[in-house]
Scaffold this motif. Structure first.
Motif, PDB file in Angstrom:
ATOM      1  N   THR A 184       0.789  -1.230   0.000  1.00  0.00           N
ATOM      2  CA  THR A 184       0.000   0.000   0.000  1.00  0.00           C
ATOM      3  C   THR A 184       0.822   1.281   0.000  1.00  0.00           C
ATOM      4  O   THR A 184       0.300   2.336  -0.352  1.00  0.00           O
ATOM      5  CB  THR A 184      -0.921   0.039   1.227  1.00  0.00           C
ATOM      6  N   ASP A 198     -11.947  -0.543  10.138  1.00  0.00           N
ATOM      7  CA  ASP A 198     -11.541   0.114   8.895  1.00  0.00           C
ATOM      8  C   ASP A 198     -11.462  -0.867   7.734  1.00  0.00           C
ATOM      9  O   ASP A 198     -11.235  -0.451   6.587  1.00  0.00           O
ATOM     10  CB  ASP A 198     -10.178   0.795   9.062  1.00  0.00           C
ATOM     11  N   ASP A 200     -13.077  -3.500   5.137  1.00  0.00           N
ATOM     12  CA  ASP A 200     -14.364  -3.805   4.510  1.00  0.00           C
ATOM     13  C   ASP A 200     -14.572  -5.315   4.560  1.00  0.00           C
ATOM     14  O   ASP A 200     -13.743  -6.087   4.094  1.00  0.00           O
ATOM     15  CB  ASP A 200     -14.365  -3.319   3.057  1.00  0.00           C
ATOM     16  N   LYS A 205     -10.899  -4.181   0.706  1.00  0.00           N
ATOM     17  CA  LYS A 205     -10.559  -2.767   0.846  1.00  0.00           C
ATOM     18  C   LYS A 205     -10.343  -2.413   2.310  1.00  0.00           C
ATOM     19  O   LYS A 205     -10.880  -3.066   3.206  1.00  0.00           O
ATOM     20  CB  LYS A 205     -11.673  -1.878   0.285  1.00  0.00           C
ATOM     21  N   LEU A 206      -9.568  -1.374   2.537  1.00  0.00           N
ATOM     22  CA  LEU A 206      -9.411  -0.826   3.872  1.00  0.00           C
ATOM     23  C   LEU A 206      -9.405   0.688   3.781  1.00  0.00           C
ATOM     24  O   LEU A 206      -9.100   1.259   2.730  1.00  0.00           O
ATOM     25  CB  LEU A 206      -8.140  -1.355   4.552  1.00  0.00           C
ATOM     26  N   ARG A 207      -9.739   1.332   4.897  1.00  0.00           N
ATOM     27  CA  ARG A 207      -9.775   2.791   4.945  1.00  0.00           C
ATOM     28  C   ARG A 207      -8.681   3.299   5.866  1.00  0.00           C
ATOM     29  O   ARG A 207      -8.513   2.797   6.985  1.00  0.00           O
ATOM     30  CB  ARG A 207     -11.145   3.267   5.443  1.00  0.00           C
ATOM     31  N   ILE A 209      -7.691   6.412   7.945  1.00  0.00           N
ATOM     32  CA  ILE A 209      -8.427   7.549   8.494  1.00  0.00           C
ATOM     33  C   ILE A 209      -7.574   8.293   9.520  1.00  0.00           C
ATOM     34  O   ILE A 209      -6.871   7.681  10.330  1.00  0.00           O
ATOM     35  CB  ILE A 209      -9.732   7.061   9.157  1.00  0.00           C
ATOM     36  N   ASP A 229      -7.561  11.257   4.391  1.00  0.00           N
ATOM     37  CA  ASP A 229      -8.264   9.975   4.482  1.00  0.00           C
ATOM     38  C   ASP A 229      -8.401   9.392   3.074  1.00  0.00           C
ATOM     39  O   ASP A 229      -8.575  10.121   2.090  1.00  0.00           O
ATOM     40  CB  ASP A 229      -9.671  10.184   5.056  1.00  0.00           C
ATOM     41  N   ARG A 230      -8.332   8.081   2.994  1.00  0.00           N
ATOM     42  CA  ARG A 230      -8.457   7.456   1.679  1.00  0.00           C
ATOM     43  C   ARG A 230      -8.849   5.992   1.826  1.00  0.00           C
ATOM     44  O   ARG A 230      -8.709   5.399   2.907  1.00  0.00           O
ATOM     45  CB  ARG A 230      -7.153   7.560   0.889  1.00  0.00           C
ATOM     46  N   GLU A 231      -9.291   5.431   0.731  1.00  0.00           N
ATOM     47  CA  GLU A 231      -9.636   4.012   0.671  1.00  0.00           C
ATOM     48  C   GLU A 231      -8.606   3.313  -0.206  1.00  0.00           C
ATOM     49  O   GLU A 231      -8.261   3.799  -1.280  1.00  0.00           O
ATOM     50  CB  GLU A 231     -11.040   3.843   0.095  1.00  0.00           C
ATOM     51  N   GLU A 233      -7.488  -0.362  -1.976  1.00  0.00           N
ATOM     52  CA  GLU A 233      -7.920  -1.704  -2.366  1.00  0.00           C
ATOM     53  C   GLU A 233      -6.732  -2.666  -2.310  1.00  0.00           C
ATOM     54  O   GLU A 233      -5.625  -2.307  -2.715  1.00  0.00           O
ATOM     55  CB  GLU A 233      -8.511  -1.684  -3.774  1.00  0.00           C
ATOM     56  N   GLN A 328      -3.738   7.632  -4.230  1.00  0.00           N
ATOM     57  CA  GLN A 328      -3.377   6.422  -3.495  1.00  0.00           C
ATOM     58  C   GLN A 328      -2.580   6.719  -2.234  1.00  0.00           C
ATOM     59  O   GLN A 328      -2.662   5.981  -1.244  1.00  0.00           O
ATOM     60  CB  GLN A 328      -2.583   5.485  -4.401  1.00  0.00           C
TER      61      GLN A 328
END
Length: 366
Positions: A184, A198, A200, A205-207, A209, A229-231, A233, A328
């Motif tokens: 990531t 966080d 999913d 997916k993860l967040r 924050i 903050d972002r998501e 995959e 990203q």
């Protein structure tokens, strides 16, 4: 100062260098690697914690040696690459001189053996001197090469005989830490701030924050997310490993159930920033051939190098690549942070362009 650092580290390891040489023995490669690691830090930032207690034995357990940092800042502070290179050269030259000088008083056969061992060990020692250029940007931190990435993943594989950790939970957790950082490009603070909620549960997916002064975080120095903050995959296979770690390993630690953080210690408390630093010190000790500058932040540089390579293969325009990278990594649209993290890729492309230009020159052979 360099010799003071040398003897301080030898003293912490309970090594009497002169006595060792009088006995016809030189420092081992593992002992020299410990010196290499210490040269990265300011002398004032190295403490005597965890040094072996003095005794009659000259044998040291490398796995017990730890370099303690005085602070748990977001990124481990270190001396410049040029300073580390100078320290290593001085140490190598001094150790070579001392081995020759002390060897002169030994018998011919022992002297020959000491010369052979010192030459072999110092060759490996000098191979770890980082290249330094007169230009400041050269020698700055870059991501790992593909070969070093493979070696890193091989040594931390939970089933590897070279894995530096004994307990199964720690092996699995530390492997997951490195994989998530590489996959990531997140910072260590972002990783340590991840909570199970966080993730999913339906999609891979993860967040990431930002949580300032989180009441559910018991750590004195709370890891913070510096970016937006972002998501993110993940590949399904990696996400399955995350859930497997939670259900098969983390769940067994009863104390961990009180905390929402994904990454915890084997006592259940959320892992600290300093603990991440220690993990990478242990990795370097277990695999001496890896760059001595290897830290968790190098994983971020590595991700960005790989991102650049994939963007080039996909034929993305510079504008599209920049926007995708900023998204990203959680950077603002006008961020210039990418230049910091794409040095290896830019250097390689620069070399390729330079060689193409040289091909256009009509240089006769003599």
């Amino acid at each position: 100062m360099t010799l003071a650092l040398l003897y301080r580290e030898l003293d912490k390891a309970n090594i009497d260098l002169l006595q060792r040489l009088r006995q016809g023995q030189f420092l081992t490669v593992q002992e020299l690697n410990r010196l290499v690691d210490a040269t990265q830090y300011w002398l004032a930032d190295l403490s005597d914690e965890d040094a072996n207690e003095r005794g009659s034995s000259n044998v040291i357990d490398i796995k017990r040696i730890r370099i303690r940092r005085k602070s748990a800042v977001e990124e481990t502070k270190s001396v410049s690459v040029a300073t580390q290179a100078i320290r290593l050269r001085y140490m190598a030259d001094y150790l070579e001189f001392l081995a020759t000088y002390m060897g002169a008083a030994l018998s011919a056969s022992v002297r020959k053996e000491v010369a052979f061992e010192s030459d072999r060990a110092l060759k490996a020692f000098r191979a770890q001197i980082p290249p330094v250029s007169k230009r400041a940007k050269l020698g700055a931190r870059e991501g790992l090469s593909k070969e070093d990435q493979d070696r890193l993943l091989k040594v931390i594989d939970p089933n590897s005989p070279d894995n530096p950790w004994e307990r199964g939970f720690v092996r699995q957790r530390n492997w997951l830490i490195v994989v998530l950082l590489l996959a990531t490009g997140m910072r260590r603070g972002e990783l340590l701030g991840l909570q199970i909620r966080d993730l999913d549960q339906r999609l891979p997916k993860l967040r990431i924050i930002r949580r300032a002064d989180a009441g559910e975080d018991p750590r004195r120095i709370q890891p913070n997310t510096k970016t937006n903050d972002r998501e993110v995959e993940l590949r399904p296979a990696i996400m399955r490993e995350v859930w497997s770690y939670i259900s098969r390993h983390r769940k067994k630690i009863k104390a961990a159930r009180k905390y929402p953080q994904l990454i915890v210690g084997d006592e259940g408390q959320p892992l600290s920033l300093k603990s991440i630093d220690k993990i990478f010190v242990q990795i370097r000790a277990a695999c001496p051939g890896l760059p001595v500058t290897l830290t968790s932040h190098v994983m971020r540089h590595t991700w960005n190098d790989r991102f650049s390579e994939q963007a080039e293969l996909l034929g993305l325009t510079d504008a599209v690549e920049e926007k995708a990278r900023n998204e990203q990594q959680g950077w603002a649209d006008n961020s210039e942070s990418a230049a910091t993290y794409t040095r290896r890729h830019a250097t390689r492309k620069g070399r390729e362009l330079s060689l193409k230009l040289q091909k256009q020159l009509d240089v006769p052979e003599h």
